[in-house]
Design a protein around this motif. Sequence first.
Motif, PDB file in Angstrom:
ATOM      1  N   THR A  47       0.835  -1.197   0.000  1.00 15.72           N
ATOM      2  CA  THR A  47       0.000   0.000   0.000  1.00 15.72           C
ATOM      3  C   THR A  47       0.872   1.250   0.000  1.00 15.72           C
ATOM      4  O   THR A  47       1.980   1.234   0.541  1.00 15.72           O
ATOM      5  CB  THR A  47      -0.932   0.017   1.230  1.00 15.72           C
ATOM      6  N   SER A 138      -3.430   0.464  -3.217  1.00 13.38           N
ATOM      7  CA  SER A 138      -2.872  -0.767  -2.685  1.00 13.38           C
ATOM      8  C   SER A 138      -2.831  -1.730  -3.850  1.00 13.38           C
ATOM      9  O   SER A 138      -3.498  -1.517  -4.866  1.00 13.38           O
ATOM     10  CB  SER A 138      -3.735  -1.303  -1.544  1.00 13.38           C
TER      11      SER A 138
ATOM     12  N   SER B  85      -3.858  -3.806   5.016  1.00  9.84           N
ATOM     13  CA  SER B  85      -2.794  -2.816   4.940  1.00  9.84           C
ATOM     14  C   SER B  85      -3.213  -1.612   5.770  1.00  9.84           C
ATOM     15  O   SER B  85      -4.399  -1.438   6.074  1.00  9.84           O
ATOM     16  CB  SER B  85      -2.568  -2.385   3.491  1.00  9.84           C
ATOM     17  N   THR B 119       1.120  -4.825   5.952  1.00 10.24           N
ATOM     18  CA  THR B 119       1.902  -3.880   5.139  1.00 10.24           C
ATOM     19  C   THR B 119       1.387  -2.475   5.408  1.00 10.24           C
ATOM     20  O   THR B 119       0.229  -2.302   5.809  1.00 10.24           O
ATOM     21  CB  THR B 119       1.843  -4.270   3.643  1.00 10.24           C
TER      22      THR B 119
END
Lengths: 343, 343
Positions: A47, A138, B85, B119
């Motif tokens: 992301t 993302s 994310s 992430t």
Amino acid sequence: MSQGAGGERMQEFIREFVLRELDHDFGEIPLGALDDAAIIEGIAFTTDSYTVKPLFFPGGDIGVLAVAGTVNDISVMGAQPMALSCAMIIQEGFSGDDLHKIMKSMNATAKKAGVRIVTGDSKVVEKGAADGLFINTSGIGKRSGHLDHNIEMIRRSRQFKWNWPNDSGVADGDVIIASGPIGNHGIALLSFREGYGFETTVKSDAAPMNHVIAEGMKVGGITSMKDPTRGGVANLLNEWADKSRVGIRIREEDLPMDEAVISACEMLGIDPLEIGNEGKIVMAVVPDMADDVLKAVRSKPEGKKAKIIGQATKKVKGVMMETHTGGKRVIEPPVGDPVPRIC
Amino acid sequence: MSQGAGGERMQEFIREFVLRELDHDFGEIPLGALDDAAIIEGIAFTTDSYTVKPLFFPGGDIGVLAVAGTVNDISVMGAQPMALSCAMIIQEGFSGDDLHKIMKSMNATAKKAGVRIVTGDSKVVEKGAADGLFINTSGIGKRSGHLDHNIEMIRRSRQFKWNWPNDSGVADGDVIIASGPIGNHGIALLSFREGYGFETTVKSDAAPMNHVIAEGMKVGGITSMKDPTRGGVANLLNEWADKSRVGIRIREEDLPMDEAVISACEMLGIDPLEIGNEGKIVMAVVPDMADDVLKAVRSKPEGKKAKIIGQATKKVKGVMMETHTGGKRVIEPPVGDPVPRIC
């Protein structure tokens, strides 16, 4: 500001607020690896929010960046991009014409990369609550035959415990390749930014690099790849040195750079190694395959100025550059990016 | 502002800037379906930016929302959340203590949902360039045995051409279940917002609903699910009516609502059907399985006040509500959300 600029202060910020607070050891390449993407159940996932200023700049706009940046973060893991998301935070009263232009850029860049934007979100906030437009993309990616081949070729030379190229994968002797001239994005942005305004022909390099990477992986032996965005090549090489526990030696005269970028950096007193790029890849390759990977990278238009810039070696600690004058200079990770809000 | 508020004007915005500019027919459930998540090569993929104001509110904060909202968008597709994310846009000078609190909320909410943040990204922008903190979470999910079972059970009753519950899946006769009282999130937010400040005990309902959904799918027969966020239940039901080409009839007296929300809505002159929720699910279920799904949903704490609120029917066009007084009221999709920046 420097906590968001990709350098050492951002690393501190991440340790303090992310690694301390979040469970971070989940997945093949977990959050804690702080790599360009996570790998979870065979899926690469990444992301990035884009807050670039200005939104339009020589060679691109926030839409090109938002697609290319995330495609590149997936691709440097060796994954094949599957799909992107696009979430916009739009300031009330933002120009509809500008938004149309930006969406067109996103679609065109996605097409170039061979990927689609499949899901999205839009939020509108009051005047003064956001700086025009922020875009988050993302992305997800998957294994490909090229990736399997790439890993297999590494293993013909040495042990390699991962199934993906990653920041910890560089070993003594690996050859470092830069896919093209560095510094262009940051300089292009600065030349267009209020308060700087200098004349230059430099354009942003923003571009998806997945096709170049696929070409390199067809040869194989790529142990790690990264895109030198925030913090530039200096930060990238130091991340490798740190995570792979290996020294890196580069030669200043081998660094691909455009004349106009060199002049601008001299004029502004900026180190080109610390400037962010948005259409470049730096690769570490097992030594006996490096020449073939270089050739493969050069066969694609985005990689035609690729060069070998150095080598990983246990003979130095950290990152060391042989300068034009034959001296040695330690390359430290920058504290921040000299050009903030580059992406 | 109304273009970001989840109602009709947002639909126009999306047609004009997203569907017109982006290729949108890629995947099993493509971008063009404008569903809660896309399905691409068997992976559910969704994104949401959170710009909620204020960042802390009774019953939660932006961190709870950012995790719960995205978990719910994956889960309503019948997918099992795999990973999230987290991308933050932080205004320079933002409180470190607040950021610690928010990250803790994110981690705790993710744990509750049984999912991990794998992430992330952080950008720092100057004062005045962002309203404190914006968080984007994207999420991925996968098929599960429960989902396969759910689809199989639908197909025992009728043809169903998708492999996932989705906005187009509702058919004549399907029973509509709401997982609990509506309106709490919007009212809680408003009570805490500058310029409103009224006394209420109402708390936000923000919560991940994946466990409730899994329980419902174990029974099976759920043809579509949605979470009534921006635009509330009114928008949700109209999306179903529109995409599934079926009328929907609900009964006002069956709508689960807390007394305090009813009073606040009366005081403020707001229609509770138009208020956003962040921990509720509305399900459409094949008729002969509805009672068992209801029972399953009620077995979980987040679903214990679930009720059947109506039924899909060809006998009405659009969405029709039988009022307390025995009258009939057409429920239109709201133009915008009466409480902006709820998420």
